[in-house]
Design a protein around this motif. Structure first.
Motif, mmCIF file in Angstrom:
data_model
loop_
_atom_site.group_PDB
_atom_site.id
_atom_site.type_symbol
_atom_site.label_atom_id
_atom_site.label_comp_id
_atom_site.label_asym_id
_atom_site.label_seq_id
_atom_site.Cartn_x
_atom_site.Cartn_y
_atom_site.Cartn_z
ATOM 1 N N SER A 250 14.966 2.508 0.170
ATOM 2 C CA SER A 250 15.187 3.075 1.500
ATOM 3 C C SER A 250 13.877 2.990 2.270
ATOM 4 O O SER A 250 12.875 2.493 1.756
ATOM 5 N N ASN A 251 13.891 3.500 3.508
ATOM 6 C CA ASN A 251 12.666 3.466 4.310
ATOM 7 C C ASN A 251 11.570 4.361 3.739
ATOM 8 O O ASN A 251 10.407 4.257 4.131
ATOM 9 N N GLU A 252 11.930 5.248 2.827
ATOM 10 C CA GLU A 252 10.970 6.230 2.327
ATOM 11 C C GLU A 252 10.672 6.093 0.834
ATOM 12 O O GLU A 252 9.758 6.719 0.336
ATOM 13 N N LYS A 253 11.447 5.289 0.103
ATOM 14 C CA LYS A 253 11.236 5.207 -1.335
ATOM 15 C C LYS A 253 11.161 3.757 -1.796
ATOM 16 O O LYS A 253 11.886 2.889 -1.311
ATOM 17 N N VAL A 254 10.279 3.528 -2.759
ATOM 18 C CA VAL A 254 10.109 2.201 -3.323
ATOM 19 C C VAL A 254 9.869 2.338 -4.826
ATOM 20 O O VAL A 254 9.134 3.214 -5.270
ATOM 21 N N THR A 255 10.517 1.471 -5.588
ATOM 22 C CA THR A 255 10.260 1.392 -7.032
ATOM 23 C C THR A 255 9.184 0.329 -7.242
ATOM 24 O O THR A 255 9.335 -0.807 -6.798
ATOM 25 N N VAL B 169 6.108 -4.428 1.612
ATOM 26 C CA VAL B 169 5.381 -3.267 1.094
ATOM 27 C C VAL B 169 3.894 -3.604 1.095
ATOM 28 O O VAL B 169 3.465 -4.565 0.454
ATOM 29 N N TYR B 170 3.148 -2.816 1.860
ATOM 30 C CA TYR B 170 1.696 -2.982 1.907
ATOM 31 C C TYR B 170 1.101 -2.069 0.834
ATOM 32 O O TYR B 170 1.258 -0.845 0.889
ATOM 33 N N VAL B 171 0.465 -2.661 -0.159
ATOM 34 C CA VAL B 171 -0.050 -1.893 -1.296
ATOM 35 C C VAL B 171 -1.577 -1.879 -1.240
ATOM 36 O O VAL B 171 -2.225 -2.932 -1.230
ATOM 37 N N GLN B 172 -2.125 -0.641 -1.152
ATOM 38 C CA GLN B 172 -3.566 -0.468 -1.250
ATOM 39 C C GLN B 172 -3.914 -0.161 -2.706
ATOM 40 O O GLN B 172 -3.276 0.683 -3.350
ATOM 41 N N ILE C 138 -9.428 2.971 -14.153
ATOM 42 C CA ILE C 138 -8.170 3.460 -13.583
ATOM 43 C C ILE C 138 -7.867 2.669 -12.313
ATOM 44 O O ILE C 138 -8.767 2.187 -11.624
ATOM 45 N N VAL C 139 -6.575 2.522 -12.063
ATOM 46 C CA VAL C 139 -6.113 1.791 -10.884
ATOM 47 C C VAL C 139 -5.212 2.721 -10.088
ATOM 48 O O VAL C 139 -4.245 3.265 -10.621
ATOM 49 N N ILE C 140 -5.580 2.937 -8.833
ATOM 50 C CA ILE C 140 -4.765 3.780 -7.953
ATOM 51 C C ILE C 140 -4.025 2.870 -6.980
ATOM 52 O O ILE C 140 -4.645 2.065 -6.274
ATOM 53 N N LEU C 141 -2.709 2.968 -6.985
ATOM 54 C CA LEU C 141 -1.878 2.160 -6.097
ATOM 55 C C LEU C 141 -1.166 3.065 -5.104
ATOM 56 O O LEU C 141 -0.578 4.078 -5.482
ATOM 57 N N THR C 142 -1.239 2.678 -3.842
ATOM 58 C CA THR C 142 -0.565 3.442 -2.786
ATOM 59 C C THR C 142 0.278 2.479 -1.963
ATOM 60 O O THR C 142 -0.261 1.627 -1.254
ATOM 61 N N PRO C 143 1.617 2.576 -2.058
ATOM 62 C CA PRO C 143 2.487 1.664 -1.298
ATOM 63 C C PRO C 143 2.883 2.246 0.061
ATOM 64 O O PRO C 143 3.078 3.457 0.198
ATOM 65 N N TYR C 144 2.984 1.367 1.046
ATOM 66 C CA TYR C 144 3.470 1.740 2.378
ATOM 67 C C TYR C 144 4.607 0.786 2.735
ATOM 68 O O TYR C 144 4.428 -0.435 2.725
ATOM 69 N N ILE C 145 5.754 1.346 3.034
ATOM 70 C CA ILE C 145 6.958 0.548 3.289
ATOM 71 C C ILE C 145 6.997 0.120 4.749
ATOM 72 O O ILE C 145 6.825 0.944 5.659
ATOM 73 N N ILE C 146 7.251 -1.181 4.967
ATOM 74 C CA ILE C 146 7.332 -1.730 6.325
ATOM 75 C C ILE C 146 8.699 -2.369 6.482
ATOM 76 O O ILE C 146 9.014 -3.367 5.830
ATOM 77 N N LEU D 208 8.130 5.857 -5.923
ATOM 78 C CA LEU D 208 7.157 6.532 -5.051
ATOM 79 C C LEU D 208 7.699 6.648 -3.638
ATOM 80 O O LEU D 208 8.493 5.818 -3.183
ATOM 81 N N ARG D 209 7.224 7.669 -2.965
ATOM 82 C CA ARG D 209 7.501 7.794 -1.539
ATOM 83 C C ARG D 209 6.483 6.994 -0.746
ATOM 84 O O ARG D 209 5.419 6.640 -1.243
ATOM 85 N N HIS D 210 6.814 6.730 0.474
ATOM 86 C CA HIS D 210 5.911 6.020 1.384
ATOM 87 C C HIS D 210 4.579 6.763 1.471
ATOM 88 O O HIS D 210 4.526 7.954 1.814
ATOM 89 N N GLY D 211 3.477 6.092 1.116
ATOM 90 C CA GLY D 211 2.152 6.685 1.184
ATOM 91 C C GLY D 211 1.765 7.498 -0.039
ATOM 92 O O GLY D 211 0.662 8.034 -0.090
ATOM 93 N N GLU D 212 2.633 7.599 -1.055
ATOM 94 C CA GLU D 212 2.317 8.349 -2.269
ATOM 95 C C GLU D 212 1.580 7.446 -3.247
ATOM 96 O O GLU D 212 1.844 6.249 -3.318
ATOM 97 N N SER D 213 0.650 8.026 -4.015
ATOM 98 C CA SER D 213 -0.198 7.234 -4.918
ATOM 99 C C SER D 213 0.249 7.385 -6.361
ATOM 100 O O SER D 213 0.780 8.415 -6.773
ATOM 101 N N ILE D 214 0.003 6.317 -7.133
ATOM 102 C CA ILE D 214 0.200 6.340 -8.579
ATOM 103 C C ILE D 214 -1.103 5.922 -9.231
ATOM 104 O O ILE D 214 -1.812 5.034 -8.721
ATOM 105 N N ILE D 215 -1.439 6.605 -10.326
ATOM 106 C CA ILE D 215 -2.677 6.296 -11.048
ATOM 107 C C ILE D 215 -2.310 5.640 -12.368
ATOM 108 O O ILE D 215 -1.573 6.206 -13.173
ATOM 109 N N ILE D 216 -2.820 4.429 -12.584
ATOM 110 C CA ILE D 216 -2.618 3.729 -13.847
ATOM 111 C C ILE D 216 -3.889 3.878 -14.667
ATOM 112 O O ILE D 216 -4.971 3.435 -14.252
ATOM 113 N N GLY D 217 -3.791 4.518 -15.825
ATOM 114 C CA GLY D 217 -4.950 4.723 -16.687
ATOM 115 C C GLY D 217 -4.708 4.128 -18.064
ATOM 116 O O GLY D 217 -3.760 3.394 -18.295
#
Length: 603
Positions: free
Chosen positions: A465-470, A329-332, A551-559, A502-511
């Motif tokens: 799955s290829n599209e979802k990550v906890t 998982v590549y996390v931006q 705030i921290v914005i995390l966006t995961p990409y599943i590989i 989260l779905r692949h490429g979806e962002s979460i905001i930690i505040g």
């Protein structure tokens, strides 16, 4: 015979035995040691020289006769308790201090002979098959308190001055050690198998089934190309066991079935071995010989399995499953600090009333940026996994930063292995005083410790799955609040722990990470505010409470495959370009709308 003070009973009966030993019936209470020495000398018909005064008494309670020569051993024990001992000196015995016994030319027993008697003797003990210093370290605790032990490396010999009984015990132990360390050498010609491969296999097998940390268990496996054979060096039992395994491996038709070396592509051989060992250990085999041997070669990162072909087939399937390529998982991450007052002012200025610093507020603010229509205005298309809401969040933060209400602290990226914890740290290291010590003429010295103060972001992905990550995410923020009277920084610590699917490429905001502080501002009337004294009437000072939200914005990409990482990098590059165009169009729209609103107000 004259009775002594406090002597309750002293009788003795002499009886001649087949070995010319005399049985003595003796019993006494609180007999002075000096008189006990005289008694022993008389009963043993020997001379004892006493040059030191020895105080104290001795009790002897018997229920059966003892031999006269055993009284000499009792006397030695009594003298030892007082720090003395007996040594043989020609036709007489001499009482000397135990610590000095070795200096009085104690009798020497020739090597190989049995040491007898009750007084100290010196004997050289030859050590076979082991380093004399190692043996000395093992048996040193068995010698008497006042005994002397030294080693002679040149002849691998122990030189020991001690009581005969102790010397005999130590000789027996050394003999046992030598027998256990006895090694045999077996030369085994190899007829069918490849010598080099077989040598590697047998070496790995030996490391697995024998404990290398125990010297007597270790079997050394050597390869000799001249005879095309293996040389085994070790104890006979283990060499025989390994020899039997070699005979099974060195078969023309079944070698590939009995032994399999399975290189691993994605997993660590050591961790896979641990799993296989646990599986094999829990299995019950009707025939113990059917139990497979599993080992690992870290050098080539491979698992080696030896056993019945049917069992190996099942183990191989397990290994193949364990060695599947792992999700990554590549996390931006984007770490942004937003000033509350400045953000609210921007919201009022541009009529963005939905602006808030909570995660929901940021999404509401993003909604004012046009979403999909704005994307169509610039004629863009999103890369796989990206979303218009993600572009809008990025535009929201960029808009605040352009207008001075926020700043990006860091934009790190991290590549995580599935189910493995990864960390990102952004901050600085500070020195904290831990104590002080007086250093004489040098004054006082202060000791410090270095501690990290900043933001620590811990991420652990779990791909379903290829599209979802906890995503298990924890953000810990430490700030310097103030400085105390001693000049030491006072820090605060806040933490947020969350879990999101989260779905692949979806962002979460930690505040929820807030920093409160005060600022002093000074405003002056131009020119008048700079006049000495009078300028005070044209100057305004204001102390204001400020609040920054981190705030921290995390966006995961599943590989799911390693080769897709470069493809993802290209998509992210395209997404960056698209974000820039999106920002440009949206910012222009907001500015234009604000100008129209201002002109309408003026009219």
């Amino acid at each position: 015979m004259k009775y002594i003070n406090r002597l309750l009973l002293l009788t003795f009966l002499l009886t001649t035995t087949l070995m010319a030993r005399e049985a003595v019936n003796v019993k006494f209470d609180k007999l002075q040691i000096s008189k006990f020495i005289k008694l022993v000398a008389k009963l043993n018909n020997t001379n004892i020289l006493v040059t030191n005064k020895i105080n104290g008494t001795v009790d002897l309670i018997t229920s059966a006769p003892i031999y006269d020569d055993e009284l000499m051993g009792i006397l030695v024990s009594v003298l030892e308790s007082k720090g003395f001992t007996l040594i043989k000196n020609g036709s007489y015995y001499e009482v000397v201090r135990s610590t000095e016994a070795a200096k009085h030319n104690v009798p020497i027993v020739r090597s190989g002979y049995i040491a007898r008697g009750h007084t100290m003797v010196t004997q050289a003990i030859k050590v076979e098959g082991e380093n004399v210093d190692i043996v000395a370290a093992k048996v040193r605790y068995l010698i008497s308190k006042t005994a002397k032990l030294m080693t002679m490396k040149e002849s691998n010999t122990l030189l020991l001055t001690d009581y005969p009984a102790n010397i005999q015990t130590i000789k027996r132990i050394i003999k046992d050690l030598a027998s256990k360390n006895a090694k045999v050498i077996e030369i085994i010609p190899v007829e069918h198998a490849d010598l080099k491969k077989l040598h590697t296999q047998v070496t790995d097998i030996a490391k697995t089934i024998f404990n290398e940390k125990v010297a007597t268990e270790h079997v050394k496996v050597l390869s000799n190309a001249d005879i095309n054979g293996l040389i085994l060096v070790g104890n006979k039992k283990n060499v025989t066991k390994l020899k039997d395994i070699i005979s099974k491996l060195d078969t023309e038709q079944n070698l590939n079935e009995v032994v399999q070396i399975i290189p691993l592509k994605n997993s660590d051989a050591k961790s896979v071995l641990a799993t296989l060992t646990e599986i094999v250990t829990k299995q019950t085999f009707a025939d113990p010989t059917m139990k497979p041997n599993v080992s690992a070669s870290e050098e080539i990162n491979a698992v080696i399995i030896v056993g019945n072909p049917g069992i190996l087939k099942g183990l191989k399937k397990i290994i193949e499953t364990l060695d599947k390529e792992k999700y990554q998982v590549y996390v931006q991450a984007r770490i942004v600090e937003i000033n509350k007052d400045d953000a609210e002012q921007i919201g009022l200025k541009y009529n963005l009333q939905a602006l808030s610093l909570s995660s929901a507020g940021l999404l509401a603010f993003s909604g004012n940026f046009g979403g999909t229509p704005a994307l169509k205005m610039i004629g863009g298309s999103l890369p796989a996994g990206a979303s218009t809401s993600g572009l809008a969040i990025g535009a929201s933060l960029d808009f605040l930063q352009v207008n001075g209400a926020s700043k990006t602290i860091s934009s790190p990226s991290i590549l995580c292995v599935n189910n493995q914890e990864s960390k990102i740290y952004v901050g600085k290291t500070l020195s904290f005083a831990t104590g002080s010590n007086a250093a004489g003429t040098l004054g006082t010295t202060t000791t410090f410790k270095r501690e990290d103060v900043g933001l620590t972001l811990t991420i652990k992905p779990r791909v379903s799955s290829n599209e979802k990550v906890t995503l298990d995410a924890e953000a810990v923020l430490e700030n310097v609040l103030t400085v105390d009277a001693n000049g030491q920084p006072v820090t605060t610590k806040q933490s947020v722990l969350t879990q999101a699917i989260l779905r692949h490429g979806e962002s979460i905001i930690i505040g929820g990470l807030v920093k409160n502080y005060t600022t002093d501002t000074e405003t002056k009337v131009p020119i008048l505010g700079d006049i000495p004294l009078l300028g005070w009437f044209f100057t305004h000072n204001e102390t204001k409470d400020q609040q920054d939200n981190l705030i921290v914005i995390l966006t995961p990409y599943i590989i799911d495959k390693s080769e897709k990482l470069s493809e993802l990098q290209q998509q992210l590059g395209e997404l960056t370009r698209l974000q820039t165009e999106y920002n440009k169009e949206v910012f222009h729209t907001i500015e234009k709308s604000s100008e129209e609103t201002q002109q309408a107000i003026k009219k």
